[in-house]
Design an enzyme around this catalytic site. Structure first.
Site, short mmCIF file in Angstrom:
data_model
loop_
_atom_site.label_atom_id
_atom_site.label_comp_id
_atom_site.label_asym_id
_atom_site.label_seq_id
_atom_site.Cartn_x
_atom_site.Cartn_y
_atom_site.Cartn_z
N HIS A 33 -43.98 -7.80 -68.36
CA HIS A 33 -43.32 -8.36 -67.17
C HIS A 33 -42.17 -7.45 -66.70
CE1 HIS A 33 -41.89 -11.83 -64.67
NE2 HIS A 33 -40.73 -11.23 -64.83
N GLU A 34 -41.28 -7.12 -67.62
CA GLU A 34 -40.11 -6.33 -67.23
C GLU A 34 -40.51 -4.91 -66.80
OE1 GLU A 34 -37.42 -7.86 -66.67
OE2 GLU A 34 -37.98 -9.70 -67.71
N GLU A 62 -40.82 -10.20 -58.00
CA GLU A 62 -41.55 -11.04 -58.94
C GLU A 62 -43.06 -10.80 -58.78
OE1 GLU A 62 -39.53 -12.18 -61.00
OE2 GLU A 62 -40.81 -13.48 -62.21
N HIS A 71 -41.23 -4.98 -63.18
CA HIS A 71 -40.00 -4.86 -62.38
C HIS A 71 -39.51 -3.41 -62.37
CE1 HIS A 71 -39.16 -9.01 -61.46
NE2 HIS A 71 -39.13 -9.40 -62.72
ZN ZN Z 1 -39.14 -11.43 -63.40
#
Ligand code: ZN
Length: 500
Positions: free
Chosen positions: A264-265, A294, A268
Protein backbone atom coordinates in the site's frame (compact mmCIF):
# COMPACT_ATOMS: atom_id res chain seq x y z
CA UNK A 1 3.31 40.31 -15.20
CA UNK A 2 7.05 39.64 -15.14
CA UNK A 3 7.41 41.39 -11.78
CA UNK A 4 4.51 39.55 -10.14
CA UNK A 5 5.69 36.21 -11.45
CA UNK A 6 9.11 36.81 -9.95
CA UNK A 7 7.70 37.84 -6.59
CA UNK A 8 5.44 34.79 -6.56
CA UNK A 9 8.32 32.44 -7.42
CA UNK A 10 10.58 33.99 -4.78
CA UNK A 11 8.01 33.46 -2.03
CA UNK A 12 7.21 30.00 -3.28
CA UNK A 13 10.86 29.06 -3.12
CA UNK A 14 11.09 30.21 0.47
CA UNK A 15 7.88 28.46 1.50
CA UNK A 16 8.97 25.23 -0.15
CA UNK A 17 12.23 25.28 1.78
CA UNK A 18 10.34 25.65 5.06
CA UNK A 19 7.84 22.93 4.12
CA UNK A 20 10.71 20.64 3.23
CA UNK A 21 12.34 21.13 6.61
CA UNK A 22 9.09 20.77 8.47
CA UNK A 23 8.30 17.47 6.77
CA UNK A 24 11.73 16.07 7.48
CA UNK A 25 11.33 16.98 11.14
CA UNK A 26 7.82 15.53 11.09
CA UNK A 27 9.17 12.28 9.69
CA UNK A 28 11.84 12.21 12.35
CA UNK A 29 9.22 12.74 15.08
CA UNK A 30 7.19 9.79 13.84
CA UNK A 31 10.07 7.37 13.49
CA UNK A 32 13.35 7.84 15.38
CA UNK A 33 13.09 10.89 17.66
CA UNK A 34 13.61 10.12 21.37
CA UNK A 35 10.49 10.48 23.47
CA UNK A 36 12.03 13.23 25.61
CA UNK A 37 12.69 15.67 22.76
CA UNK A 38 9.23 16.91 22.03
CA UNK A 39 9.01 19.87 24.39
CA UNK A 40 12.15 21.45 22.98
CA UNK A 41 11.14 20.46 19.47
CA UNK A 42 7.72 22.06 19.95
CA UNK A 43 9.40 25.36 20.88
CA UNK A 44 11.63 25.34 17.80
CA UNK A 45 8.85 24.30 15.47
CA UNK A 46 6.63 27.05 16.86
CA UNK A 47 9.16 29.63 15.65
CA UNK A 48 9.30 28.02 12.21
CA UNK A 49 5.51 27.93 11.98
CA UNK A 50 5.41 31.65 12.75
CA UNK A 51 7.94 32.38 10.01
CA UNK A 52 5.87 30.38 7.55
CA UNK A 53 2.72 32.24 8.52
CA UNK A 54 4.53 35.56 7.97
CA UNK A 55 5.53 34.56 4.44
CA UNK A 56 2.07 33.20 3.60
CA UNK A 57 0.37 36.39 4.70
CA UNK A 58 2.95 38.86 3.39
CA UNK A 59 1.33 41.73 1.50
CA UNK A 60 3.60 41.38 -1.56
CA UNK A 61 2.90 37.67 -1.85
CA UNK A 62 -0.86 38.16 -1.58
CA UNK A 63 -0.79 40.94 -4.16
CA UNK A 64 1.19 38.75 -6.53
CA UNK A 65 -1.31 35.89 -6.15
CA UNK A 66 -4.23 38.23 -6.74
CA UNK A 67 -2.58 39.73 -9.80
CA UNK A 68 -1.75 36.34 -11.28
CA UNK A 69 -5.25 35.13 -10.54
CA UNK A 70 -6.75 38.09 -12.41
CA UNK A 71 -4.41 37.35 -15.33
CA UNK A 72 -4.65 33.58 -15.11
CA UNK A 73 -5.61 33.21 -18.77
CA UNK A 74 -2.09 34.32 -19.71
CA UNK A 75 -0.44 31.56 -17.64
CA UNK A 76 0.48 28.08 -18.77
CA UNK A 77 -1.83 25.25 -17.67
CA UNK A 78 0.21 24.05 -14.71
CA UNK A 79 0.78 27.48 -13.24
CA UNK A 80 -2.83 28.50 -13.79
CA UNK A 81 -4.00 25.46 -11.87
CA UNK A 82 -1.58 26.26 -9.06
CA UNK A 83 -2.61 29.93 -8.84
CA UNK A 84 -6.31 29.06 -8.75
CA UNK A 85 -5.60 26.76 -5.80
CA UNK A 86 -3.47 29.36 -4.06
CA UNK A 87 -6.22 31.93 -4.47
CA UNK A 88 -8.76 29.49 -3.02
CA UNK A 89 -6.57 28.96 0.05
CA UNK A 90 -5.97 32.67 0.39
CA UNK A 91 -9.69 33.50 0.28
CA UNK A 92 -10.30 30.88 2.89
CA UNK A 93 -7.89 32.51 5.33
CA UNK A 94 -9.50 35.88 4.69
CA UNK A 95 -13.12 34.70 5.00
CA UNK A 96 -12.81 33.02 8.39
CA UNK A 97 -12.65 35.50 11.30
CA UNK A 98 -9.40 35.36 13.26
CA UNK A 99 -11.25 34.66 16.52
CA UNK A 100 -12.83 31.53 14.98
CA UNK A 101 -9.40 30.25 13.97
CA UNK A 102 -7.98 30.82 17.44
CA UNK A 103 -11.02 29.24 19.15
CA UNK A 104 -10.89 26.23 16.86
CA UNK A 105 -7.18 25.75 17.51
CA UNK A 106 -7.91 25.66 21.24
CA UNK A 107 -10.75 23.20 20.66
CA UNK A 108 -8.60 20.90 18.50
CA UNK A 109 -5.63 21.03 20.83
CA UNK A 110 -7.50 18.85 23.36
CA UNK A 111 -10.18 17.14 21.28
CA UNK A 112 -8.19 14.13 20.14
CA UNK A 113 -7.13 13.35 23.71
CA UNK A 114 -10.73 13.53 24.87
CA UNK A 115 -11.73 11.25 21.99
CA UNK A 116 -8.93 8.78 22.80
CA UNK A 117 -10.02 8.62 26.45
CA UNK A 118 -13.68 8.15 25.53
CA UNK A 119 -12.70 5.39 23.12
CA UNK A 120 -10.64 3.69 25.80
CA UNK A 121 -13.58 3.87 28.20
CA UNK A 122 -16.06 2.84 25.50
CA UNK A 123 -18.20 5.79 26.39
CA UNK A 124 -19.54 8.06 23.65
CA UNK A 125 -21.01 10.40 26.29
CA UNK A 126 -17.49 11.44 27.28
CA UNK A 127 -16.82 12.71 23.75
CA UNK A 128 -20.29 14.07 23.02
CA UNK A 129 -19.82 17.67 24.23
CA UNK A 130 -16.52 18.05 22.41
CA UNK A 131 -17.91 16.60 19.21
CA UNK A 132 -20.92 18.89 19.53
CA UNK A 133 -18.55 21.90 19.60
CA UNK A 134 -16.63 20.55 16.61
CA UNK A 135 -19.81 20.02 14.59
CA UNK A 136 -21.07 23.52 15.49
CA UNK A 137 -17.72 24.94 14.38
CA UNK A 138 -17.85 23.00 11.11
CA UNK A 139 -21.38 24.25 10.40
CA UNK A 140 -20.21 27.85 10.92
CA UNK A 141 -17.06 27.15 8.87
CA UNK A 142 -19.28 26.05 5.99
CA UNK A 143 -21.28 29.28 6.23
CA UNK A 144 -18.11 31.41 6.01
CA UNK A 145 -16.89 29.62 2.92
CA UNK A 146 -20.10 29.02 1.01
CA UNK A 147 -20.17 30.31 -2.58
CA UNK A 148 -22.79 30.26 -5.31
CA UNK A 149 -21.42 26.93 -6.54
CA UNK A 150 -20.58 25.32 -3.21
CA UNK A 151 -23.09 25.07 -0.41
CA UNK A 152 -23.37 23.06 2.82
CA UNK A 153 -21.43 19.80 3.14
CA UNK A 154 -20.16 20.34 -0.43
CA UNK A 155 -17.76 22.96 0.94
CA UNK A 156 -16.05 20.25 2.99
CA UNK A 157 -16.21 17.56 0.30
CA UNK A 158 -14.53 19.89 -2.18
CA UNK A 159 -11.68 20.58 0.25
CA UNK A 160 -10.69 16.93 0.18
CA UNK A 161 -11.56 16.13 -3.41
CA UNK A 162 -11.94 19.02 -5.79
CA UNK A 163 -15.04 18.74 -7.93
CA UNK A 164 -16.79 16.07 -5.90
CA UNK A 165 -20.10 17.10 -4.37
CA UNK A 166 -23.09 15.47 -2.66
CA UNK A 167 -24.67 14.93 -6.06
CA UNK A 168 -21.75 12.84 -7.33
CA UNK A 169 -21.12 11.03 -4.08
CA UNK A 170 -24.82 10.19 -3.76
CA UNK A 171 -24.76 8.60 -7.20
CA UNK A 172 -21.62 6.69 -6.24
CA UNK A 173 -22.83 5.44 -2.87
CA UNK A 174 -26.37 4.73 -4.09
CA UNK A 175 -24.89 2.34 -6.63
CA UNK A 176 -22.74 0.70 -3.94
CA UNK A 177 -25.73 0.36 -1.62
CA UNK A 178 -27.93 -1.11 -4.30
CA UNK A 179 -25.35 -3.58 -5.67
CA UNK A 180 -22.91 -4.32 -2.89
CA UNK A 181 -25.04 -4.59 0.25
CA UNK A 182 -27.04 -7.58 -1.10
CA UNK A 183 -23.91 -9.06 -2.69
CA UNK A 184 -21.96 -8.92 0.58
CA UNK A 185 -24.86 -10.73 2.30
CA UNK A 186 -24.67 -13.48 -0.34
CA UNK A 187 -20.91 -13.83 0.10
CA UNK A 188 -21.19 -14.00 3.87
CA UNK A 189 -23.94 -16.62 3.71
CA UNK A 190 -21.92 -18.70 1.30
CA UNK A 191 -18.66 -18.53 3.24
CA UNK A 192 -15.41 -20.15 2.23
CA UNK A 193 -13.83 -23.23 3.68
CA UNK A 194 -10.10 -23.04 4.31
CA UNK A 195 -7.48 -23.34 6.98
CA UNK A 196 -6.88 -20.08 8.88
CA UNK A 197 -5.01 -21.45 11.83
CA UNK A 198 -1.53 -20.73 10.39
CA UNK A 199 -2.34 -17.02 10.01
CA UNK A 200 -2.17 -16.27 13.71
CA UNK A 201 1.07 -18.14 14.35
CA UNK A 202 4.19 -16.21 15.30
CA UNK A 203 6.16 -14.70 12.39
CA UNK A 204 9.55 -13.25 13.29
CA UNK A 205 10.04 -9.53 12.68
CA UNK A 206 13.31 -10.05 10.82
CA UNK A 207 11.56 -12.44 8.44
CA UNK A 208 8.77 -9.95 7.90
CA UNK A 209 11.37 -7.29 7.09
CA UNK A 210 12.87 -9.54 4.46
CA UNK A 211 9.46 -10.01 2.85
CA UNK A 212 8.78 -6.27 2.90
CA UNK A 213 12.10 -5.53 1.22
CA UNK A 214 11.32 -8.18 -1.34
CA UNK A 215 7.97 -6.62 -2.27
CA UNK A 216 9.45 -3.13 -2.28
CA UNK A 217 11.85 -4.39 -4.97
CA UNK A 218 9.17 -6.27 -6.91
CA UNK A 219 7.25 -2.99 -7.17
CA UNK A 220 10.45 -1.20 -8.23
CA UNK A 221 10.64 1.30 -5.39
CA UNK A 222 13.82 3.32 -6.02
CA UNK A 223 16.14 2.82 -3.06
CA UNK A 224 18.38 5.72 -4.13
CA UNK A 225 15.53 8.10 -3.50
CA UNK A 226 13.66 6.45 -0.71
CA UNK A 227 13.90 4.52 2.52
CA UNK A 228 11.70 2.21 4.53
CA UNK A 229 11.45 2.30 8.31
CA UNK A 230 9.12 1.39 11.16
CA UNK A 231 6.45 3.47 12.86
CA UNK A 232 3.34 2.88 14.96
CA UNK A 233 1.03 3.47 12.00
CA UNK A 234 2.33 2.97 8.45
CA UNK A 235 2.53 6.11 6.31
CA UNK A 236 4.34 7.71 3.36
CA UNK A 237 6.20 11.01 3.39
CA UNK A 238 7.40 12.70 0.23
CA UNK A 239 9.85 15.59 0.29
CA UNK A 240 9.74 16.09 -3.44
CA UNK A 241 10.65 13.43 -5.96
CA UNK A 242 14.18 12.89 -4.67
CA UNK A 243 13.31 11.62 -1.21
CA UNK A 244 10.24 9.49 -0.57
CA UNK A 245 9.93 7.50 2.64
CA UNK A 246 7.59 4.79 3.76
CA UNK A 247 7.01 3.09 7.08
CA UNK A 248 5.56 -0.23 8.09
CA UNK A 249 4.62 -1.78 11.39
CA UNK A 250 5.41 -5.40 12.22
CA UNK A 251 2.94 -7.47 14.23
CA UNK A 252 4.37 -10.85 15.09
CA UNK A 253 0.99 -12.52 15.01
CA UNK A 254 -0.34 -10.88 11.85
CA UNK A 255 2.10 -11.58 9.07
CA UNK A 256 -0.22 -10.33 6.34
CA UNK A 257 -0.42 -6.88 7.89
CA UNK A 258 3.15 -5.86 7.03
CA UNK A 259 2.95 -7.36 3.54
CA UNK A 260 -0.11 -5.31 2.64
CA UNK A 261 1.18 -2.20 4.41
CA UNK A 262 4.38 -2.21 2.42
CA UNK A 263 2.53 -2.73 -0.85
CA UNK A 264 0.00 0.00 0.00
CA UNK A 265 2.61 2.55 1.07
CA UNK A 266 4.82 1.75 -1.92
CA UNK A 267 1.84 2.66 -4.10
CA UNK A 268 1.76 6.09 -2.46
CA UNK A 269 5.55 6.36 -2.73
CA UNK A 270 5.70 5.54 -6.44
CA UNK A 271 3.19 8.31 -7.09
CA UNK A 272 5.24 10.87 -5.15
CA UNK A 273 8.55 9.77 -6.66
CA UNK A 274 7.42 9.81 -10.26
CA UNK A 275 6.07 13.31 -10.58
CA UNK A 276 7.81 14.99 -13.52
CA UNK A 277 11.04 16.86 -12.69
CA UNK A 278 9.62 19.92 -14.43
CA UNK A 279 7.29 20.36 -11.46
CA UNK A 280 10.03 20.15 -8.79
CA UNK A 281 10.06 23.86 -8.00
CA UNK A 282 6.29 24.22 -7.90
CA UNK A 283 3.59 23.36 -5.37
CA UNK A 284 2.43 20.65 -7.76
CA UNK A 285 5.22 18.17 -7.03
CA UNK A 286 2.99 15.74 -5.12
CA UNK A 287 -0.26 13.84 -5.58
CA UNK A 288 -3.27 15.57 -7.13
CA UNK A 289 -5.80 14.81 -4.38
CA UNK A 290 -6.63 12.52 -1.50
CA UNK A 291 -8.61 10.09 -3.62
CA UNK A 292 -6.05 10.13 -6.43
CA UNK A 293 -3.35 9.23 -3.93
CA UNK A 294 -5.48 6.51 -2.41
CA UNK A 295 -6.25 5.20 -5.89
CA UNK A 296 -2.55 4.50 -6.37
CA UNK A 297 -1.97 2.84 -3.00
CA UNK A 298 -5.04 0.68 -3.43
CA UNK A 299 -4.21 -0.18 -6.98
CA UNK A 300 -1.00 -1.76 -5.70
CA UNK A 301 -2.45 -3.19 -2.50
CA UNK A 302 -5.64 -4.75 -3.84
CA UNK A 303 -5.65 -4.92 -7.60
CA UNK A 304 -2.02 -6.07 -7.83
CA UNK A 305 -1.25 -7.35 -4.34
CA UNK A 306 -4.30 -9.58 -3.96
CA UNK A 307 -4.34 -10.80 -7.55
CA UNK A 308 -4.14 -14.52 -8.18
CA UNK A 309 -1.36 -14.38 -10.81
CA UNK A 310 0.71 -11.95 -8.79
CA UNK A 311 0.46 -14.05 -5.64
CA UNK A 312 1.13 -17.27 -7.50
CA UNK A 313 4.37 -15.75 -8.71
CA UNK A 314 5.50 -14.57 -5.27
CA UNK A 315 4.04 -17.14 -2.90
CA UNK A 316 7.03 -19.48 -3.29
CA UNK A 317 9.28 -16.75 -1.93
CA UNK A 318 6.95 -16.01 0.99
CA UNK A 319 6.84 -19.74 1.69
CA UNK A 320 10.62 -20.03 1.57
CA UNK A 321 10.98 -17.36 4.27
CA UNK A 322 8.21 -18.68 6.51
CA UNK A 323 9.23 -22.31 6.00
CA UNK A 324 7.85 -23.67 9.23
CA UNK A 325 4.51 -21.86 9.39
CA UNK A 326 3.57 -22.26 5.74
CA UNK A 327 4.97 -25.75 5.17
CA UNK A 328 1.54 -27.34 4.67
CA UNK A 329 -0.32 -24.32 3.33
CA UNK A 330 -1.27 -24.62 -0.32
CA UNK A 331 -1.36 -21.64 -2.63
CA UNK A 332 -5.15 -21.99 -2.97
CA UNK A 333 -5.50 -21.82 0.77
CA UNK A 334 -3.23 -18.78 1.04
CA UNK A 335 -5.11 -17.01 -1.76
CA UNK A 336 -8.44 -17.57 0.00
CA UNK A 337 -7.05 -16.15 3.21
CA UNK A 338 -5.72 -13.03 1.49
CA UNK A 339 -9.13 -12.42 -0.08
CA UNK A 340 -11.44 -13.52 2.71
CA UNK A 341 -14.60 -11.47 3.27
CA UNK A 342 -15.88 -10.82 6.75
CA UNK A 343 -18.50 -8.66 8.44
CA UNK A 344 -16.19 -6.81 10.81
CA UNK A 345 -16.57 -3.72 12.94
CA UNK A 346 -13.32 -1.88 12.26
CA UNK A 347 -12.91 0.03 8.99
CA UNK A 348 -9.11 -0.10 8.90
CA UNK A 349 -9.14 -3.89 9.21
CA UNK A 350 -11.91 -4.45 6.68
CA UNK A 351 -11.42 -6.51 3.52
CA UNK A 352 -11.51 -5.10 0.02
CA UNK A 353 -15.18 -5.95 -0.57
CA UNK A 354 -16.77 -4.66 2.64
CA UNK A 355 -14.47 -1.66 3.00
CA UNK A 356 -16.56 0.80 0.94
CA UNK A 357 -19.63 0.00 3.06
CA UNK A 358 -17.76 1.24 6.14
CA UNK A 359 -17.02 4.45 4.27
CA UNK A 360 -20.58 4.80 3.00
CA UNK A 361 -21.89 4.66 6.56
CA UNK A 362 -19.64 7.56 7.59
CA UNK A 363 -20.62 9.56 4.53
CA UNK A 364 -24.33 9.18 5.28
CA UNK A 365 -23.85 10.29 8.88
CA UNK A 366 -21.61 13.24 8.03
CA UNK A 367 -24.04 14.46 5.43
CA UNK A 368 -26.89 14.44 7.93
CA UNK A 369 -24.80 15.99 10.70
CA UNK A 370 -23.79 18.87 8.48
CA UNK A 371 -27.29 19.64 7.20
CA UNK A 372 -28.72 19.30 10.71
CA UNK A 373 -31.04 16.37 10.01
CA UNK A 374 -29.34 14.49 12.84
CA UNK A 375 -27.57 15.85 15.91
CA UNK A 376 -24.50 14.65 17.78
CA UNK A 377 -26.60 13.20 20.58
CA UNK A 378 -28.24 10.81 18.07
CA UNK A 379 -25.00 9.83 16.40
CA UNK A 380 -24.22 6.61 18.24
CA UNK A 381 -27.76 5.30 17.80
CA UNK A 382 -27.77 6.24 14.11
CA UNK A 383 -24.36 4.62 13.59
CA UNK A 384 -25.46 1.35 15.14
CA UNK A 385 -28.69 1.29 13.18
CA UNK A 386 -26.97 1.82 9.84
CA UNK A 387 -24.23 -0.65 10.71
CA UNK A 388 -26.80 -3.36 11.31
CA UNK A 389 -28.47 -2.52 8.02
CA UNK A 390 -25.26 -2.85 6.02
CA UNK A 391 -23.47 -5.66 7.83
CA UNK A 392 -26.16 -7.58 9.70
CA UNK A 393 -24.23 -7.51 12.99
CA UNK A 394 -24.86 -5.44 16.11
CA UNK A 395 -22.27 -3.00 17.45
CA UNK A 396 -21.73 -3.69 21.14
CA UNK A 397 -18.94 -1.27 22.02
CA UNK A 398 -18.46 2.37 21.04
CA UNK A 399 -14.78 1.68 20.40
CA UNK A 400 -15.87 -0.74 17.69
CA UNK A 401 -18.46 1.69 16.41
CA UNK A 402 -18.86 5.43 16.47
CA UNK A 403 -15.61 6.08 18.37
CA UNK A 404 -13.25 3.98 16.26
CA UNK A 405 -11.76 6.66 13.95
CA UNK A 406 -9.68 9.69 14.89
CA UNK A 407 -10.93 11.85 11.97
CA UNK A 408 -13.93 13.62 13.52
CA UNK A 409 -11.97 14.57 16.61
CA UNK A 410 -9.68 16.59 14.36
CA UNK A 411 -12.59 18.16 12.50
CA UNK A 412 -11.96 16.14 9.33
CA UNK A 413 -15.48 15.94 7.92
CA UNK A 414 -15.55 15.21 4.19
CA UNK A 415 -12.39 13.12 4.26
CA UNK A 416 -13.83 9.60 4.54
CA UNK A 417 -15.56 9.41 1.15
CA UNK A 418 -12.19 9.86 -0.61
CA UNK A 419 -11.10 6.45 0.69
CA UNK A 420 -13.83 4.63 -1.22
CA UNK A 421 -13.51 6.95 -4.19
CA UNK A 422 -9.80 6.09 -4.44
CA UNK A 423 -10.61 2.39 -4.78
CA UNK A 424 -13.19 3.20 -7.43
CA UNK A 425 -10.74 5.39 -9.39
CA UNK A 426 -8.25 2.51 -9.27
CA UNK A 427 -10.72 0.15 -10.95
CA UNK A 428 -11.41 2.63 -13.72
CA UNK A 429 -7.66 2.96 -14.30
CA UNK A 430 -7.38 -0.82 -14.43
CA UNK A 431 -10.02 -0.97 -17.11
CA UNK A 432 -8.16 1.63 -19.19
CA UNK A 433 -4.78 -0.01 -18.58
CA UNK A 434 -6.05 -3.35 -19.87
CA UNK A 435 -6.66 -1.75 -23.26
CA UNK A 436 -2.95 -0.89 -23.51
CA UNK A 437 -1.11 -3.77 -21.85
CA UNK A 438 -1.69 -7.43 -21.03
CA UNK A 439 -2.21 -6.83 -17.33
CA UNK A 440 -2.50 -10.45 -16.21
CA UNK A 441 0.66 -11.39 -18.12
CA UNK A 442 2.56 -8.51 -16.52
CA UNK A 443 1.63 -9.80 -13.07
CA UNK A 444 3.36 -13.09 -13.82
CA UNK A 445 6.69 -11.29 -14.29
CA UNK A 446 9.50 -10.62 -11.79
CA UNK A 447 8.44 -7.03 -11.25
CA UNK A 448 5.71 -4.52 -12.07
CA UNK A 449 7.83 -2.22 -14.24
CA UNK A 450 5.47 -2.12 -17.23
CA UNK A 451 2.44 -1.44 -15.02
CA UNK A 452 4.37 1.29 -13.19
CA UNK A 453 5.27 2.92 -16.49
CA UNK A 454 1.62 3.09 -17.51
CA UNK A 455 0.66 4.76 -14.23
CA UNK A 456 3.59 7.18 -14.47
CA UNK A 457 2.69 8.18 -18.01
CA UNK A 458 -1.05 8.55 -17.37
CA UNK A 459 -1.13 9.86 -13.80
CA UNK A 460 2.06 10.22 -11.75
CA UNK A 461 4.02 12.55 -13.99
CA UNK A 462 1.32 15.25 -13.79
CA UNK A 463 1.64 15.54 -10.00
CA UNK A 464 -0.86 18.08 -8.73
CA UNK A 465 -0.74 20.18 -11.88
CA UNK A 466 -4.16 18.94 -12.96
CA UNK A 467 -7.46 18.45 -11.15
CA UNK A 468 -8.67 14.90 -10.34
CA UNK A 469 -11.35 15.21 -13.02
CA UNK A 470 -8.81 16.21 -15.67
CA UNK A 471 -6.54 13.34 -14.66
CA UNK A 472 -9.39 10.86 -14.85
CA UNK A 473 -10.09 12.04 -18.38
CA UNK A 474 -6.42 11.80 -19.41
CA UNK A 475 -5.93 8.35 -17.90
CA UNK A 476 -9.22 6.65 -18.76
CA UNK A 477 -10.64 8.77 -21.57
CA UNK A 478 -13.95 9.26 -19.77
CA UNK A 479 -15.53 10.82 -16.70
CA UNK A 480 -15.56 9.02 -13.39
CA UNK A 481 -17.85 6.01 -13.58
CA UNK A 482 -18.37 3.92 -10.41
CA UNK A 483 -19.72 0.98 -12.40
CA UNK A 484 -16.14 -0.24 -13.01
CA UNK A 485 -15.62 -0.59 -9.30
CA UNK A 486 -18.84 -2.51 -8.68
CA UNK A 487 -18.18 -4.80 -11.65
CA UNK A 488 -14.64 -5.47 -10.50
CA UNK A 489 -15.72 -6.40 -6.96
CA UNK A 490 -18.67 -8.55 -7.96
CA UNK A 491 -16.70 -10.33 -10.64
CA UNK A 492 -13.69 -11.03 -8.44
CA UNK A 493 -15.56 -12.20 -5.34
CA UNK A 494 -18.14 -14.21 -7.28
CA UNK A 495 -15.21 -16.29 -8.54
CA UNK A 496 -13.52 -16.65 -5.16
CA UNK A 497 -16.78 -17.53 -3.40
CA UNK A 498 -18.23 -19.54 -6.31
CA UNK A 499 -21.36 -17.42 -6.58
CA UNK A 500 -23.40 -17.68 -9.80
ZN1 ZN B 1 -3.21 5.19 1.96
Amino acid sequence: MEKNLNIYKQYRKRLKAYYYMMSVVGWDSETVAPIGCFEERGKQMGVIAEEVYKIQTDKDFIEAINFLYDHRDELDDALRHEIVNQKKELDKTLKIPMQEIIDSQILFSSSSNIWAQAKKDNDFKKFEDTLEKIVQFKRRYIKYLETDELKGYNVLLDEFEEGMSIKEYDQFFNLLREKLVPFVKKVLEKGNDFNKEFASKKYKVEDQKKICEYFRDVLCFDKNHGIMMESEHPFTSGFGQSDVRITVHYYEKEFLSSIYSVIHETGHALYEANVSDELSDTFANGGASMAMHESQSRFYENIIGRDENFLKKHYPYIKSVYKKNLKDVSFENFYKLVNKVEASFIRTEADELTYPLHVMLRYELEKKLMDGSIEVKDLEKEWNKLFYEYFGIKVKKASQGVLQDVHWSGGSFGYFPTYALGSAYACQFLNAMKKDIDFEEELKKENTLVINEWLIEKIHKYGASKSPKELMMIASGEEFNPQYYVDYLIDKYSKIYSIE
